[in-house]
Each structure stands twice: as structure tokens, then as C-alpha cells.
Design an enzyme around this catalytic site. Structure first.
Site, PDB file in Angstrom:
ATOM      1  N   TYR A   9      -8.665  -1.572 -12.925  1.00 38.61           N
ATOM      2  CA  TYR A   9      -7.265  -2.402 -13.089  1.00 38.61           C
ATOM      3  C   TYR A   9      -6.284  -1.444 -13.496  1.00 38.61           C
ATOM      4  CZ  TYR A   9      -8.350  -7.431 -11.505  1.00 38.61           C
ATOM      5  OH  TYR A   9      -9.049  -8.394 -10.991  1.00 38.61           O
TER       6      TYR A   9
ATOM      7  N   GLU B 151       0.351   1.344  -8.656  1.00 37.67           N
ATOM      8  CA  GLU B 151       1.537   0.716  -8.373  1.00 37.67           C
ATOM      9  C   GLU B 151       2.964   0.989  -9.170  1.00 37.67           C
ATOM     10  OE1 GLU B 151       0.427  -3.554  -8.690  1.00 37.67           O
ATOM     11  OE2 GLU B 151      -1.518  -3.103  -7.854  1.00 37.67           O
TER      12      GLU B 151
END
Length: 229
Positions: free
Chosen positions: A131, A138
Site C-alpha cells: 500500500y 500514485e
């Protein structure tokens, strides 16, 4: 209907193969088709959560899927200039490994009624690493796309027009970054040059903290239950 796991394997295999053989600059071209298909099909997970077909709450599903759709189409597909960035490799690999494990876990449970302990552990532990790397990638790609958004004016709606409405994609991207990186971290991100290591530090407090807390709770519950059994 879920995105086919083989699409995730395709992204992972082609991404790693291209990274080793040709370099990170060519990873996006290699994984583009399966990546676009898999991430677009993942929109169904939001619908499944809304109607109760899956246990995951919409508060955990919506930010994860929507952020991936935004980066896939709103950044990588829309701004070719960032496709050769090294963060594309970490993004594709992080996303694909996460989903390969997740779909393997749920597929095994559905087929056999339970999953082996090692797969259970992978399902509820690998996110601790993947994550942050996925979210860092991102954030980094959105950040790197900002100059191209501003220069091109792509997707912007200027006044005057018959709708009496204006929209600037550049500022919309800043809002997205604000969701990822709340508070003073956003100011840091936007006012200085950020290196990869600094982005990792920022990601610890960024990227849908609710989702991360939710997964930590699920991990504790799942692994505790496994020990009792």
C-alpha cells in the site's frame, strides 16, 4: 463479475520482464492494455460493495478503486509524458501483486471453503509494504503530471461559455493530492522538489488513511481468528 486474475498476472509478468530486459522507461507500453482493462473492470467492485455482494464496506472500496481509476485514465492515459517515469514500474508491480494475492485468497476460499494459512497471512500482511509503495507511486505520478496539465490546459473548461462554468484540471489534481496528502504534507509536496525517499515518508501519513486503518483492523481480526482455529 470481478476483473480476471490473469490480467493481474499479465501486468506483473510483463512489467517485471520489461523492467529487467528493457528498463523502466518501457514498462507502461508493455502493460498498458491489461492494466487499463483490469483497473476499469475493478469499477464493478464499487457496485458490488454498494449492493452488498461483498463484505468490504464502500468507505474502504471507493477511495481505493477511484484513486486507481484516476491515476490509470486521468494521469497515465491522459499524459504520455509521465509514462516513462520509474514510478510506473512500482505502481504496476504493487497493484498487481496486491490483486493477485487478494483474488487468489478469495478464489481459494470460494472453491474450497477456506484458504491455507500462508495465503491468509499474505492477504493480510503484504499490504503493509504494498500500500505505501502503491500510494507513493500514485502521488508521485500525479505530482509529475502537474506541469503538463498546466501547460496543455487539457480537460479545462474556460469562461465564457454557454454553461457559465469553468473547470481547471490542474487545480482538480491539486485537490486530489490534498486527499492523498493532508495538511502540511501537501504544502511540502507542492513547494519543493520531492525525491522518491521523501515521497515514501509522506505516504506514511497519506493515501486514504481510513483504508489503511481498516486493513490493519481486518488483519488483526483475521490472524487472531486463524490462531484460535
Amino acid at each position: 463479475m470481478q476483473p480476471k486474475p490473469n490480467r493481474r498476472f499479465q501486468v506483473f509478468y510483463l512489467g517485471v520482464k520489461t523492467l529487467i530486459e528493457s528498463g523502466y522507461e518501457h514498462v507502461y507500453d508493455a502493460v498498458e492494455k491489461p492494466l487499463l482493462f483490469a483497473q476499469t473492470a475493478a469499477f464493478l467492485e464499487i457496485l458490488h460493495s454498494l449492493v452488498g455482494l461483498v463484505r468490504s464496506p464502500i468507505s474502504a472500496t471507493l477511495p481505493q478503486i477511484s484513486s486507481r481509476l484516476y491515476v490509470t485514465w486521468g494521469i497515465l492515459w491522459s499524459f504520455p509524458e509521465v509514462r516513462t517515469h520509474i514510478l510506473v514500474s512500482s505502481l504496476a508491480i504493487s497493484w498487481s501483486i496486491t490483486e493477485i494475492i487478494r483474488y487468489s485468497f478469495f478464489g481459494t476460499k470460494e472453491a474450497f471453503g477456506s484458504a491455507p494459512s500462508w495465503l491468509l497471512w499474505l492477504r493480510y500482511s503484504t499490504f503493509l509494504l504494498l500500500y505505501p509503495t502503491g500510494i507513493t507511486s500514485e502521488v508521485g505520478l500525479i505530482y509529475n503530471a502537474l506541469p503538463y496539465m498546466k501547460e496543455s490546459g487539457k480537460y479545462a473548461v474556460r469562461m465564457p461559455n454557454k454553461w457559465n462554468f469553468s473547470f481547471d484540471y490542474y487545480y482538480a489534481a491539486l485537490v486530489c493530492l490534498a486527499i492523498y496528502v493532508p495538511g502540511k504534507n501537501l504544502i511540502t509536496l507542492l513547494t519543493k522538489s520531492i525525491c522518491f525517499c521523501e515521497l515514501i515518508k509522506l505516504s506514511r501519513n497519506a493515501g486514504c488513511p481510513h483504508l489503511y486503518r481498516y486493513m490493519l483492523g481486518q488483519r488483526k481480526k483475521a490472524l487472531s481468528k486463524s490462531k484460535k482455529e
